[in-house]
Design a protein around this motif. Structure first.
Motif: not given
Length: 278
Positions: A174-183, A255-263
């Motif tokens: 099972t692919d675990p994926g990535v979870k982005y959390v606010a800190d 939870q999209d990497e490109a969107t989060i990095q850009a923001a």
């Protein structure tokens, strides 16, 4: 003395490496091995790893180190003790003593193949086995140069031309994926990995018996199910600008990497420009 004189053969042996572990984990592996070392089991005697190595306290020789809890790695006293029980498990099954209780880890471990592990978690998960031979057995456990060793000694009664091996088979992933959390403790623009991903797996362990080099039998010895745990990435949201915070929080929600990095990058630049203007 007569009974113990039969303990002269190596029935099962196994080693694993903990050389890359942090100092606290190394100390726990070494402590666990020393607590089990010297165990003597008469025919019919049972053994519990938890009972032998607990309690997991500083007074009992343990240090804080990483262990699994609810899909995450946390710091606990005794972290690493599962490598001790796992190494012992593999020596014991090669000695063909009777396993009465064994549990897989919640997530995959790196020091043995899937389904070759034996987790310890309080009294909920324990490794237990019985001396099912007709003679006493002696367990030797020690560490040397970042390697933990377990040897099971007794009287060998199995045919010399009979060989036993254990083969791991992964039956699903099972692919675990990535979870982005606010800190909120990290400044906007900061992105930091908190935990690496753990692939979810289903596995089975085969016990293969060969006689004179020819396979005589192959049976499923155990099955294991390891949950997937995502890579956890912390995204900074600390800022004097509520608009910047809202923008980054909205990006995290995708939870999209490109969107989060850009923001994160855009609002970090905006925050610096605002600070410079002041």
């Amino acid at each position: 003395k007569k009974e113990l004189s039969t303990i002269k053969d190596v029935l099962g042996t196994f080693t694993t490496s903990y050389a890359g572990s942090a100092s606290g984990r190394c100390a726990n592996v070494e402590n666990g091995a020393s607590l089990i070392n010297g165990t003597l089991l008469y025919p019919g005697d049972s053994f519990s790893v938890y009972s032998k190595v607990a309690p997991f306290t500083a007074d009992n020789g343990y240090h804080l180190a990483g262990s699994y809890s609810n899909g995450q790695t946390v710091q606990t006293y005794g972290g690493g003790i599962c490598q001790v029980s796992t190494t012992l498990y593999n020596a014991v099954i090669r000695a063909e003593l009777e396993i009465t209780e064994r549990s897989a880890h919640s997530m995959i471990v790196s020091y043995v193949e899937p389904s070759m592990d034996a987790a310890i978690s309080g009294e909920y998960k324990d490794l237990k086995f019985k001396n099912s031979t007709k003679y006493p057995v002696y367990i030797e456990g020690y560490t040397d140069g970042g390697i933990i060793h377990f040897n099971v000694y007794g009287k060998e009664t199995r045919d010399a031309n009979r060989e036993v091996e254990f083969v791991s088979e992964t039956t699903g992933e099972t692919d675990p994926g990535v979870k982005y959390v606010a800190d909120g403790t990290l400044q906007i623009g900061t992105i930091s990995t908190q935990q690496s991903a753990h692939i979810g797996k289903k596995a089975k362990l085969w016990k293969v018996v060969k006689v004179n080099g020819k396979e005589e039998s192959r049976e499923v010895f155990n099955t294991s199910n390891y949950q997937a745990s995502p890579k956890i990435v912390r995204v900074g949201t600390a800022s004097d600008s509520q608009d910047a915070i809202n923008a980054v929080m909205a990006a995290i929600g995708t939870q999209d990497e490109a969107t989060i990095q850009a923001a994160a990058a855009a609002n970090c630049t905006a925050a610096r420009d605002a600070a410079a203007a002041q």
